[in-house]
Design an enzyme around this catalytic site. Structure first.
Site, short mmCIF file in Angstrom:
data_model
loop_
_atom_site.label_atom_id
_atom_site.label_comp_id
_atom_site.label_asym_id
_atom_site.label_seq_id
_atom_site.Cartn_x
_atom_site.Cartn_y
_atom_site.Cartn_z
N CYS A 104 0.78 -1.34 0.12
CA CYS A 104 -0.31 0.03 0.01
C CYS A 104 0.86 1.34 -0.07
O CYS A 104 0.25 2.46 0.07
CB CYS A 104 -0.88 -0.03 1.43
N HIS A 121 -5.99 2.18 5.74
CA HIS A 121 -6.46 1.15 4.63
C HIS A 121 -7.17 0.13 5.29
O HIS A 121 -6.49 -0.64 6.12
CB HIS A 121 -5.42 0.73 3.66
N HIS A 123 -9.96 -3.14 4.88
CA HIS A 123 -10.96 -4.28 4.39
C HIS A 123 -12.08 -4.45 5.07
O HIS A 123 -12.69 -5.72 4.99
CB HIS A 123 -10.10 -5.57 4.27
N GLU A 150 -26.66 11.82 11.65
CA GLU A 150 -26.11 12.83 12.75
C GLU A 150 -24.51 12.60 12.38
O GLU A 150 -23.57 13.35 12.35
CB GLU A 150 -26.57 12.43 13.98
C1 LIG Z 1 -4.95 -10.37 2.36
S1 LIG Z 1 -3.84 -9.59 1.19
C2 LIG Z 1 -4.13 -8.15 1.06
C3 LIG Z 1 -3.07 -7.13 0.21
O1 LIG Z 1 -3.36 -7.60 -0.88
C4 LIG Z 1 -3.56 -5.90 0.40
O2 LIG Z 1 -4.82 -5.48 -0.18
C5 LIG Z 1 -3.50 -5.15 1.65
O3 LIG Z 1 -4.42 -4.39 2.09
C6 LIG Z 1 -2.16 -5.33 2.56
O4 LIG Z 1 -0.95 -5.38 1.70
P1 LIG Z 1 0.36 -5.49 2.76
O5 LIG Z 1 1.31 -5.49 1.50
O6 LIG Z 1 0.36 -6.69 3.48
O7 LIG Z 1 0.29 -4.16 3.53
ZN LIG Z 2 -6.07 -3.85 0.73
#
Ligand SMILES: CSC[C@@H](O)[C@@H](O)C(=O)COP(=O)(O)O
Ligand SMILES: [Zn+2]
Length: 244
Positions: A104, A121, A123, A150
């Site tokens: 990232c 970042h 998920h 709100e």
């Molecule tokens: C579960 S793998 C996820 C990665 O491909 C990426 O999307 C992520 O968010 C983290 O990347 P990273 O290189 O481990 O910091």
């Molecule tokens: Zn990611």
């Protein structure tokens, strides 16, 4: 201690840059934040992460590790400002042995170029679900929008413009995912140029990048957005519109 036999410990790989007793030092904060984010379902299974700019140093987590178990000694440091490409020429002034920097990194650096002090970042499944509920046909114009809730007040209108109001509409652009994380960079840059006031960009079927002027702002903005995404998913299930 004094005297002629006094020895000075050699400086190895600038380790001192990640050694501090201050809990607010980025090398201590990144592992601490990632432990919280893991418990909130934001960085499980090694996905997601966070990066902090502290003066002319950028602190970055390693790639592919259990983010909740990370230690300050695992943190990379980049001299700021730096070129985003190519990866091999990035100016790492501290590089832990046997680890690679987060994939990232160019996305975090894009947020810092935009004036951020911290970029997160996640998920989060709520973020991913919202990207699936916004019609894909809108292409580069795809945006998640919500009003009259709100928690919208937790998101800034733009730099120096104060916070959104209850009756304002929050818009978060959505970009398409790519096979490799760093290939998201051009999409992130394009979304930032198109929406210069945004503090977040959703990535379809992947998650979200959220940044703030400092760590507290990035964290609280990310929390507010996650709250709104969860609410939006539940509203959708109940057939309630996001924008009044
Ligand atoms: C579960 S793998 C996820 C990665 O491909 C990426 O999307 C992520 O968010 C983290 O990347 P990273 O290189 O481990 O910091
Ligand atoms: Zn990611």
């Amino acid at each position: 201690m004094c005297g002629a036999d006094q020895t000075v410990a050699p400086v190895a790989n600038n380790d001192h840059l990640v050694q501090s007793s201050d809990p607010d030092h980025p090398a201590n904060l990144i592992p601490e934040l990632c432990r919280k984010f893991y418990n909130w379902g934001w960085v499980t299974g090694t996905g997601g992460g966070t990066s902090i700019r502290h003066g002319d140093h950028i602190f970055i987590a390693p790639s592919g590790v259990q983010k909740e178990l990370m230690k300050s000694e695992n943190i990379f440091v980049i001299q700021w400002p730096t070129a985003k490409y190519p990866a091999t020429e990035r100016n790492y002034i501290r590089k832990p042995l046997k680890l690679n920097p987060s994939a990232c990194t160019p996305l975090f650096l894009t947020a810092f170029e935009h004036g951020a002090g911290c970029c997160i970042h996640t998920h989060s499944q709520w973020a991913v679900l919202v990207t699936l509920l916004v019609e894909r046909e809108k292409g580069p114009d795809a945006c998640f929008e919500i009003s009259n809730i709100e928690q919208i007040k937790g998101i800034p209108k733009g730099k120096g413009k104060g916070m959104l109001g209850y009756h304002d509409t929050l818009s978060i652009p959505i970009i398409d995912n790519t096979a490799f994380e760093e290939d998201l960079t051009s999409g992130l840059e394009a979304a930032m140029n198109k929406y210069p006031d945004t503090y977040a960009v959703l990535v379809r079927r992947h998650g979200i990048y959220v940044w703030g002027d400092n760590v507290a702002k990035a964290k609280t903005q990310c929390e507010s957005l996650d709250y709104l995404f969860q609410l939006a998913v539940e509203m959708h299930k109940l057939g309630l519109p996001w924008v009044k």
